[in-house]
Design a protein around this motif. Sequence first.
Motif, short mmCIF file in Angstrom:
data_model
loop_
_atom_site.label_atom_id
_atom_site.label_comp_id
_atom_site.label_asym_id
_atom_site.label_seq_id
_atom_site.Cartn_x
_atom_site.Cartn_y
_atom_site.Cartn_z
N LYS A 190 -3.27 -18.27 -10.50
CA LYS A 190 -2.31 -19.11 -9.77
C LYS A 190 -1.68 -20.17 -10.66
CE LYS A 190 -4.57 -18.60 -5.26
NZ LYS A 190 -5.26 -19.31 -4.18
N GLU A 191 -2.28 -20.44 -11.81
CA GLU A 191 -1.75 -21.45 -12.74
C GLU A 191 -0.67 -20.87 -13.65
OE1 GLU A 191 -2.70 -24.70 -12.51
OE2 GLU A 191 -3.78 -23.92 -10.75
N LYS A 242 -1.25 -26.18 -22.04
CA LYS A 242 -2.27 -26.37 -21.00
C LYS A 242 -3.50 -25.55 -21.35
CE LYS A 242 -2.95 -26.42 -16.00
NZ LYS A 242 -2.29 -26.35 -14.68
N ILE A 290 -7.08 -24.18 -19.92
CA ILE A 290 -7.88 -23.93 -18.71
C ILE A 290 -9.18 -23.25 -19.13
CG2 ILE A 290 -7.97 -22.75 -16.48
CD1 ILE A 290 -4.88 -22.75 -16.49
N MET A 304 -8.01 -28.24 -17.18
CA MET A 304 -8.52 -27.74 -15.90
C MET A 304 -9.79 -26.92 -16.14
SD MET A 304 -6.45 -25.40 -13.12
CE MET A 304 -5.89 -26.66 -12.00
N GLU A 308 -9.71 -30.99 -12.33
CA GLU A 308 -8.66 -31.37 -13.28
C GLU A 308 -9.18 -32.53 -14.11
OE1 GLU A 308 -4.88 -32.50 -11.64
OE2 GLU A 308 -4.19 -30.43 -11.50
#
Length: 217
Positions: free
Chosen positions: A17-18, A141, A143, A173, A182
């Motif tokens: 979903k990211e 980003k 994760i 994340m 987060e």
Amino acid sequence: MGMGKDIRNLIARRASKEIKNGMVVNLGIGIPSLVPDHLPEGIHVFFQAENGVLGMGATPLTGEEDGNLCNAAGYPVTIQAGASYFDSALAFGMIRKGKLDVTILGSLQVSEQGDLANWIVPGKRVPGMGGAMELSQKAKKVIVLMSHTDKNGHSKVVQSCSLPITTPRCVDMIITDLAVFEVRKEGLLLLELMPGVTLEKIKENTDATFILSPALS
């Protein structure tokens, strides 16, 4: 004892979903490699591997693997239309130049400040740090996908890492089998509980200090 297939896919599905249309994304081995199987219809993403592929597709069916086509971990992959091949130097040039939108990695521990410890357990054999050091420093980003606790039941989301750090303050994340966090300037924010998980269970199994998202408080 490792996580079951359903739990691993639950974590990978949440991570998917990211990912937004048009992103360039690098996936680590383990749970991150399952992410392409959960992308929604109509999302076109360029998955990159350090060994020199851009535009990987879903996992090939058994018997349909191409012996010359694999990811950085050596597992067989498929490619999408428009994919390209290049050497590792160019692959790392892309990473170091900051061209990756997202990297999705596994980890042994993550601290509440976002420190990543994912390359060695002292005393155990290890092939080396690999691309995690560059990926975690340079991707826009970062994760982390991992089990919430280790095989001895100890929290992997910690106040400070006891294992050697790969990169400090890099994780944005954390997605585990219990929760989604987060990492923010003001601290670790508990964003979501996984299905069927209570806040009490997360508190019992988390060594790190965290604050609750307004949606949960």
